[in-house]
Scaffold this motif. Sequence first.
Motif, PDB file in Angstrom:
ATOM      1  N   SER A   1       0.800  -1.229   0.000  1.00  0.00           N
ATOM      2  CA  SER A   1       0.000   0.000   0.000  1.00  0.00           C
ATOM      3  C   SER A   1       0.833   1.280   0.000  1.00  0.00           C
ATOM      4  O   SER A   1       0.283   2.371   0.088  1.00  0.00           O
ATOM      5  N   GLY A   2       2.167   1.169  -0.073  1.00  0.00           N
ATOM      6  CA  GLY A   2       2.971   2.382  -0.109  1.00  0.00           C
ATOM      7  C   GLY A   2       4.444   2.046  -0.013  1.00  0.00           C
ATOM      8  O   GLY A   2       4.815   0.876   0.001  1.00  0.00           O
ATOM      9  N   SER A   3       5.287   3.086   0.089  1.00  0.00           N
ATOM     10  CA  SER A   3       6.732   2.854   0.070  1.00  0.00           C
ATOM     11  C   SER A   3       7.193   2.156   1.346  1.00  0.00           C
ATOM     12  O   SER A   3       6.558   2.246   2.383  1.00  0.00           O
ATOM     13  N   MET A   4       8.341   1.481   1.212  1.00  0.00           N
ATOM     14  CA  MET A   4       8.766   0.564   2.258  1.00  0.00           C
ATOM     15  C   MET A   4       9.788   1.199   3.200  1.00  0.00           C
ATOM     16  O   MET A   4      10.615   1.993   2.793  1.00  0.00           O
ATOM     17  N   GLY A   5       9.705   0.796   4.456  1.00  0.00           N
ATOM     18  CA  GLY A   5      10.815   0.987   5.379  1.00  0.00           C
ATOM     19  C   GLY A   5      10.940   2.328   6.048  1.00  0.00           C
ATOM     20  O   GLY A   5      11.936   2.607   6.706  1.00  0.00           O
ATOM     21  N   GLU A   6       9.916   3.188   5.907  1.00  0.00           N
ATOM     22  CA  GLU A   6      10.081   4.529   6.467  1.00  0.00           C
ATOM     23  C   GLU A   6      10.105   4.537   7.990  1.00  0.00           C
ATOM     24  O   GLU A   6      10.823   5.336   8.596  1.00  0.00           O
ATOM     25  N   HIS A   7       9.372   3.650   8.622  1.00  0.00           N
ATOM     26  CA  HIS A   7       9.390   3.639  10.083  1.00  0.00           C
ATOM     27  C   HIS A   7      10.769   3.238  10.600  1.00  0.00           C
ATOM     28  O   HIS A   7      11.368   3.934  11.421  1.00  0.00           O
ATOM     29  N   GLY A   8      11.267   2.123  10.096  1.00  0.00           N
ATOM     30  CA  GLY A   8      12.578   1.649  10.540  1.00  0.00           C
ATOM     31  C   GLY A   8      13.660   2.682  10.315  1.00  0.00           C
ATOM     32  O   GLY A   8      14.480   2.951  11.197  1.00  0.00           O
ATOM     33  N   ALA A   9      13.650   3.293   9.135  1.00  0.00           N
ATOM     34  CA  ALA A   9      14.685   4.268   8.800  1.00  0.00           C
ATOM     35  C   ALA A   9      14.553   5.516   9.662  1.00  0.00           C
ATOM     36  O   ALA A   9      15.556   6.079  10.116  1.00  0.00           O
ATOM     37  N   ALA A  10      13.315   5.958   9.920  1.00  0.00           N
ATOM     38  CA  ALA A  10      13.104   7.171  10.726  1.00  0.00           C
ATOM     39  C   ALA A  10      13.597   6.959  12.152  1.00  0.00           C
ATOM     40  O   ALA A  10      14.270   7.819  12.727  1.00  0.00           O
ATOM     41  N   VAL A  11      13.272   5.803  12.725  1.00  0.00           N
ATOM     42  CA  VAL A  11      13.686   5.531  14.099  1.00  0.00           C
ATOM     43  C   VAL A  11      15.208   5.426  14.172  1.00  0.00           C
ATOM     44  O   VAL A  11      15.849   5.998  15.054  1.00  0.00           O
ATOM     45  N   LEU A  12      15.774   4.733  13.194  1.00  0.00           N
ATOM     46  CA  LEU A  12      17.228   4.558  13.185  1.00  0.00           C
ATOM     47  C   LEU A  12      17.925   5.912  13.056  1.00  0.00           C
ATOM     48  O   LEU A  12      18.850   6.226  13.808  1.00  0.00           O
ATOM     49  N   ALA A  13      17.441   6.722  12.113  1.00  0.00           N
ATOM     50  CA  ALA A  13      18.098   8.006  11.865  1.00  0.00           C
ATOM     51  C   ALA A  13      18.001   8.900  13.094  1.00  0.00           C
ATOM     52  O   ALA A  13      18.960   9.579  13.455  1.00  0.00           O
TER      53      ALA A  13
ATOM     54  N   GLY B   1       2.533   1.446   8.787  1.00  0.00           N
ATOM     55  CA  GLY B   1       1.269   1.950   8.239  1.00  0.00           C
ATOM     56  C   GLY B   1       1.021   1.412   6.841  1.00  0.00           C
ATOM     57  O   GLY B   1       0.387   2.072   6.012  1.00  0.00           O
ATOM     58  N   ARG B   2       1.559   0.232   6.569  1.00  0.00           N
ATOM     59  CA  ARG B   2       1.413  -0.360   5.238  1.00  0.00           C
ATOM     60  C   ARG B   2       0.730  -1.723   5.341  1.00  0.00           C
ATOM     61  O   ARG B   2       0.786  -2.376   6.378  1.00  0.00           O
ATOM     62  N   VAL B   3       0.120  -2.136   4.224  1.00  0.00           N
ATOM     63  CA  VAL B   3      -0.484  -3.463   4.139  1.00  0.00           C
ATOM     64  C   VAL B   3       0.064  -4.165   2.907  1.00  0.00           C
ATOM     65  O   VAL B   3       0.197  -3.547   1.848  1.00  0.00           O
ATOM     66  N   VAL B   4       0.404  -5.434   3.087  1.00  0.00           N
ATOM     67  CA  VAL B   4       0.731  -6.277   1.942  1.00  0.00           C
ATOM     68  C   VAL B   4      -0.532  -7.081   1.621  1.00  0.00           C
ATOM     69  O   VAL B   4      -1.112  -7.706   2.514  1.00  0.00           O
ATOM     70  N   VAL B   5      -0.962  -6.992   0.368  1.00  0.00           N
ATOM     71  CA  VAL B   5      -2.208  -7.647  -0.038  1.00  0.00           C
ATOM     72  C   VAL B   5      -1.882  -8.681  -1.113  1.00  0.00           C
ATOM     73  O   VAL B   5      -1.152  -8.379  -2.062  1.00  0.00           O
ATOM     74  N   ILE B   6      -2.402  -9.882  -0.960  1.00  0.00           N
ATOM     75  CA  ILE B   6      -2.212 -10.903  -1.992  1.00  0.00           C
ATOM     76  C   ILE B   6      -3.573 -11.250  -2.582  1.00  0.00           C
ATOM     77  O   ILE B   6      -4.525 -11.552  -1.842  1.00  0.00           O
ATOM     78  N   CYS B   7      -3.692 -11.148  -3.916  1.00  0.00           N
ATOM     79  CA  CYS B   7      -4.975 -11.419  -4.565  1.00  0.00           C
ATOM     80  C   CYS B   7      -4.747 -12.117  -5.903  1.00  0.00           C
ATOM     81  O   CYS B   7      -3.618 -12.152  -6.408  1.00  0.00           O
ATOM     82  N   ALA B   8      -5.821 -12.645  -6.478  1.00  0.00           N
ATOM     83  CA  ALA B   8      -5.724 -13.327  -7.768  1.00  0.00           C
ATOM     84  C   ALA B   8      -5.273 -12.343  -8.844  1.00  0.00           C
ATOM     85  O   ALA B   8      -5.580 -11.153  -8.779  1.00  0.00           O
TER      86      ALA B   8
ATOM     87  N   GLU C   1      -5.483  -5.584 -10.803  1.00  0.00           N
ATOM     88  CA  GLU C   1      -5.566  -4.219 -11.282  1.00  0.00           C
ATOM     89  C   GLU C   1      -6.656  -3.436 -10.540  1.00  0.00           C
ATOM     90  O   GLU C   1      -6.444  -2.320 -10.065  1.00  0.00           O
ATOM     91  N   GLN C   2      -7.818  -4.079 -10.424  1.00  0.00           N
ATOM     92  CA  GLN C   2      -8.946  -3.447  -9.752  1.00  0.00           C
ATOM     93  C   GLN C   2      -8.616  -3.204  -8.273  1.00  0.00           C
ATOM     94  O   GLN C   2      -8.902  -2.136  -7.725  1.00  0.00           O
ATOM     95  N   THR C   3      -8.005  -4.200  -7.638  1.00  0.00           N
ATOM     96  CA  THR C   3      -7.651  -4.077  -6.219  1.00  0.00           C
ATOM     97  C   THR C   3      -6.680  -2.914  -6.011  1.00  0.00           C
ATOM     98  O   THR C   3      -6.826  -2.111  -5.082  1.00  0.00           O
ATOM     99  N   LEU C   4      -5.707  -2.832  -6.907  1.00  0.00           N
ATOM    100  CA  LEU C   4      -4.725  -1.756  -6.829  1.00  0.00           C
ATOM    101  C   LEU C   4      -5.402  -0.394  -6.939  1.00  0.00           C
ATOM    102  O   LEU C   4      -5.067   0.552  -6.228  1.00  0.00           O
ATOM    103  N   LYS C   5      -6.400  -0.293  -7.835  1.00  0.00           N
ATOM    104  CA  LYS C   5      -7.112   0.981  -8.018  1.00  0.00           C
ATOM    105  C   LYS C   5      -7.822   1.386  -6.740  1.00  0.00           C
ATOM    106  O   LYS C   5      -7.812   2.554  -6.345  1.00  0.00           O
TER     107      LYS C   5
ATOM    108  N   ALA D   1      -4.743   6.226   2.670  1.00  0.00           N
ATOM    109  CA  ALA D   1      -3.659   5.440   3.286  1.00  0.00           C
ATOM    110  C   ALA D   1      -2.987   4.515   2.279  1.00  0.00           C
ATOM    111  O   ALA D   1      -2.090   3.754   2.643  1.00  0.00           O
ATOM    112  N   GLY D   2      -3.434   4.592   1.001  1.00  0.00           N
ATOM    113  CA  GLY D   2      -2.852   3.667   0.026  1.00  0.00           C
ATOM    114  C   GLY D   2      -2.448   4.341  -1.271  1.00  0.00           C
ATOM    115  O   GLY D   2      -2.323   3.676  -2.312  1.00  0.00           O
ATOM    116  N   LEU D   3      -2.194   5.671  -1.190  1.00  0.00           N
ATOM    117  CA  LEU D   3      -1.919   6.442  -2.422  1.00  0.00           C
ATOM    118  C   LEU D   3      -0.733   5.876  -3.208  1.00  0.00           C
ATOM    119  O   LEU D   3      -0.707   5.898  -4.426  1.00  0.00           O
ATOM    120  N   GLY D   4       0.253   5.358  -2.471  1.00  0.00           N
ATOM    121  CA  GLY D   4       1.471   4.876  -3.145  1.00  0.00           C
ATOM    122  C   GLY D   4       1.452   3.387  -3.421  1.00  0.00           C
ATOM    123  O   GLY D   4       2.511   2.762  -3.522  1.00  0.00           O
TER     124      GLY D   4
END
Lengths: 366, 341
Positions: B176-188, B277-284, B289-293, B300-303
């Motif tokens: 649902s969006g870009s990866m790793g921002e929480h981990g990187a923010a806390v680390l930084a 704040g991300r979700v990994v979704v697995i679908c047929a 395409e429709q799910t992505l839309k 919360a899923g713009l990216g």
Amino acid sequence: MKYVDEYRDPARMKRLLAQLHTEATTDSYRLMEFCGGHTHALYRYGLVSALPDCITMVHGPGCPVCVLPAARIDAAVELAKKDGVIFCSYGDMLRVPGSGQSLLGVRAAGADVRVVYSPLDAVKTALDNLNFQVVFFAVGFETTMPATALAVKEAQRLKLKNFFVFCNHVLTPPAIRGIFASDESSDEPVNVHGIVGPGHVSAVIGSDAYGLVVNEFNTPLVISGFEPVDLLESILMLVRQINEGRVEVENQYRRVVAQAGNAKAIALLDDVFVLRGEFEWRGLGMMPRSASALANRYAQFDAEKFFEVIVGQGKEHPACVCPDVLRGKIQPEQCKVFGKACTPETPLGACMVSSEGACAAAFQYG
Amino acid sequence: MGRSLNLKHGVVELAHGSGGRASALLTKELFLPALANAELCKADDGAVFAVEAGRLVVSTDSHVISPLFFPGGDIGSLSVFGSVNDVAVMGAKPQHLTAGFILEEGYPLADLKRIAESMGQAAKACGVSVIAADTKVVKRGEADDVFITTTCIGLMPEGLNLDASNIQSGDQVLISGSMGEHGAAVLASREDLGLHAAIESDSQPVHGLVNALLNSGAKIHFMRDPTRGGVATVLNEVVNMAGKGIKMDEQVLPVREPVRAVSELLGLDPLYFACEGRVVVICAAADAEQTLKVMQAHPAGLGSVNIGEVVDGLPHLTVRNSWGGERIVNMLAGDQLPRIC
């Protein structure tokens, strides 16, 4: 991202791979990448499987975590266990097994072991904890030595009486000599046709530093960067030297490595360190003039002197063949305990611990 | 002990966890105003709530993050989103929350108030209420400032099944969006890396996005939130549960430039950085395409992007890079970064 993207450019990668497939015409090229960073990158970018079949990458001993013998880990553990000591280490060293405990083990048992990203953080820890004795576990090749040297100078400037360095720095050219010399003394012939030379070490000591070794053992060496384009370019340069019968030190990593190295850093090393008479390497044994200690004028910061450290006889795990892996005699997968008794969760040998270790890289990306 | 808390300069004292007058004061003046709802205000030993017929989902999560305040969030909101998101990705609608606080003696009350208020706002944003809570205080040195454990209870829609056994070869893997921002923010922020580019945690609730997905009629096979251990760890769990492989294409993996910079600098892999704040979704494949839309249409899923495909074969997660090289992305042996949530 600048300085990264152009060295991972798919078009350049494909072109270099095509050139390698055309030009690598001999039956077998056995190339040793000395540096653990190169080993990691070869696996990380899937280069091992993309190279022509006739090119075998042999993983060398250039992982500072891996070459430190158990006896010196044991000494570090003893230092960390002392009352009133804060023991600062690079994160990689924490899980390395000594004869008994690891640093992580003694931390769980109550020792104050802290991870630092820079030796200067350890100096700051000393400044913030004047009632404690802060020991920095200095490991690494010439790459990390200038940082240790700066930390010692900073501690001197701050007149700190509670900062110490447990110095375990080791030197690259003697290690390369060690690999070939140890093979010459045994019955087996030297079975490496070319060396991918260390990049960041060379940024400090320069490309000239390898001339003697290369001539002595008649083996070409190309200093390489760490991105996939760098590695493929270096491997191609080695293949060309071998094809043309040349034996030279070539520098692929020109954007970072100068022929004479970094004069400032070398002056700093000359000031702070002296050569040890000999030093034990895991896998390579006792090697003369292959490591550094703090110079006498900085003796007050030398943990070995202050705490009267005794480096005894370490015990490696009997099933572990890290020595043969480190000398490039066998590939990690050929070890009997690889991936079975010895995994990153329960490493028996040092090569499985550090992400730069040949076994850890082979396991992680295998 | 005065008659009211000194919320400006006061600190947590052992008495605040005694169950006596000091405890009551802390509850009344600090926690209740922040978390207020009718059930909590009753101050009974337990909360009573009505349930509809059907299935409930319950999930619990302890939070020990350091530092407590980080760019993009704090332990208060994180502890709410943590449990709410766990319940949401099960497909359930989050309803109620409980919270347990372990406080270290000497922690400033002003900061504790900020944390409680942040929790209250987060709960409100998620449409849940904190119906039961507990506070203990330990001596200085026996904990690190504030630890919060939350439990979320949610209602499972009739007939919904998001079990890993639904996963088929050919299914598409969406994030649902870009990866790793929480981990990187806390680390930084923790290591004071002196980076100029600010990285904010992606910490946010995903229940709304999940709700939108379920309401859209998308045929979802499986969902997870890639928290500790990041996307690589979640997808390794998936391949092991499903007994199939997953192939990803490195070029489409969404990683923002500052996150890439941090990972290059420290030699870490953003695939293992936590998202909050991300979700990994697995679908047929036919529904991808429709799910992505639908995902991209939700705030919360713009990216949202498609990052990979489920394939037959060994249960390995593999990444193909831009020139065709492939590598296996394994489970990490240990923590890449400790205490990030």
